[in-house]
Design an enzyme around this catalytic site. Structure first.
Site, mmCIF file in Angstrom:
data_model
loop_
_atom_site.group_PDB
_atom_site.id
_atom_site.type_symbol
_atom_site.label_atom_id
_atom_site.label_comp_id
_atom_site.label_asym_id
_atom_site.label_seq_id
_atom_site.Cartn_x
_atom_site.Cartn_y
_atom_site.Cartn_z
ATOM 1 N N LEU A 50 41.351 36.625 41.563
ATOM 2 C CA LEU A 50 40.793 35.980 40.371
ATOM 3 C C LEU A 50 41.062 36.877 39.173
ATOM 4 C CD1 LEU A 50 37.226 34.566 41.245
ATOM 5 C CD2 LEU A 50 39.217 33.257 40.490
ATOM 6 N N ASP A 51 41.480 36.297 38.055
ATOM 7 C CA ASP A 51 41.697 37.069 36.843
ATOM 8 C C ASP A 51 40.389 37.706 36.376
ATOM 9 O OD1 ASP A 51 44.381 36.391 36.704
ATOM 10 O OD2 ASP A 51 44.023 34.633 35.424
ATOM 11 N N PRO A 52 40.465 38.827 35.653
ATOM 12 C CA PRO A 52 39.243 39.453 35.125
ATOM 13 C C PRO A 52 38.386 38.508 34.277
ATOM 14 C CG PRO A 52 41.087 40.957 34.924
ATOM 15 C CD PRO A 52 41.667 39.648 35.393
ATOM 16 N N ALA A 54 37.959 35.399 34.773
ATOM 17 C CA ALA A 54 37.416 34.325 35.608
ATOM 18 C C ALA A 54 36.240 34.859 36.424
ATOM 19 C CB ALA A 54 38.483 33.777 36.547
ATOM 20 N N ARG A 185 45.518 28.502 34.162
ATOM 21 C CA ARG A 185 45.940 28.817 32.789
ATOM 22 C C ARG A 185 47.174 28.007 32.406
ATOM 23 N NH1 ARG A 185 47.498 34.505 32.409
ATOM 24 N NH2 ARG A 185 47.471 34.665 34.659
#
Length: 231
Positions: A50-52, A54, A185
């Site tokens: 997971l992206d930071p 998110a 995204r």
């Protein structure tokens, strides 16, 4: 759970907080488990980054259950979030500043709902240049931050469901059910293009991976509180 339980293998459901990387969560849990039980070494890994920016479900595997990570990564995922119409960013989210703005007066609620149908099924998607995918040994975001252009190939992904849950001006709340490898995204950016405008992601939360649900997940703090305390 006991030391033996963690070594034998456990599946932990963690609700990742904002600004943490998935790698940081894994390192934190590994360290806490080792400290709690006096373990010198234990395998800990996650089943899907997971992206930071998110939040939401991280499936963490320990011990022998790390062998199941690939199987968990391949399962269908569900996300909720918010797309902001009328503007874009280079990273397709809030990691970078808005670089372009677009006309939005032509966009109606009906058009927003109708446009989601273009993305249902198997589609070609281009990953963001600001991503951790590798090309010729370098992460794509390394090229992006250096201002270098790089050729990115599209990938086949599947969107099973794309539901608009709320429309508040240019802020569009959504729920998406999708295959492994989907970049939400990129979906936000492509959705804006399909509306003949722009779009970027402002909020993202992963709610499900296969049968695992974030409702059953623990915060990092709650997980630590449940570990035995050293005397």
């Amino acid at each position: 759970m006991t030391k033996e339980d963690y070594l034998a293998g456990q599946v932990l459901l963690i609700d990742k907080p904002l600004q943490w990387t998935s790698f940081q969560v894994v390192n934190k849990l590994r360290w806490e488990i080792r400290q709690a039980f006096g373990i010198k070494k234990i395998k800990v890994g996650h089943a899907g980054t997971l992206d930071p920016l998110a939040t939401g479900l991280l499936v963490i595997c320990t011990g022998k259950m790390t062998k199941q990570i690939d199987a968990f990564q391949g399962q269908i995922k569900e996300y909720t979030g918010t797309i902001v119409l009328g503007s874009t960013t280079p990273s397709y989210d809030l990691e970078t500043e808005i670089d372009k703005t677009f006309e939005t007066s032509h966009i109606t609620e009906d058009l927003i709902h109708q446009t989601t149908t273009q993305f249902i099924g198997e589609i070609d998607q281009y990953p963001p240049i600001f991503s951790a995918l590798k090309k010729e040994g370098k992460r794509l975001y390394e090229y992006a931050r250096a201002g270098e252009t790089v050729d990115i190939k599209s990938r086949k992904i599947t969107i099973q469901e794309f539901e608009i849950t709320k429309i508040d001006g240019l802020n569009i709340d959504f729920r998406v059910v999708c295959s492994k490898g989907t970049y939400i995204r990129s979906l936000a950016n492509d959705f804006g293009k399909a509306l003949h405008s722009g779009g970027h992601l402002s909020v993202l939360r992963r709610t499900k991976i296969g049968e695992f649900d974030v409702k059953n997940g623990l915060s990092i703090d709650d997980f630590i509180k449940n570990l035995p305390k050293k005397d």
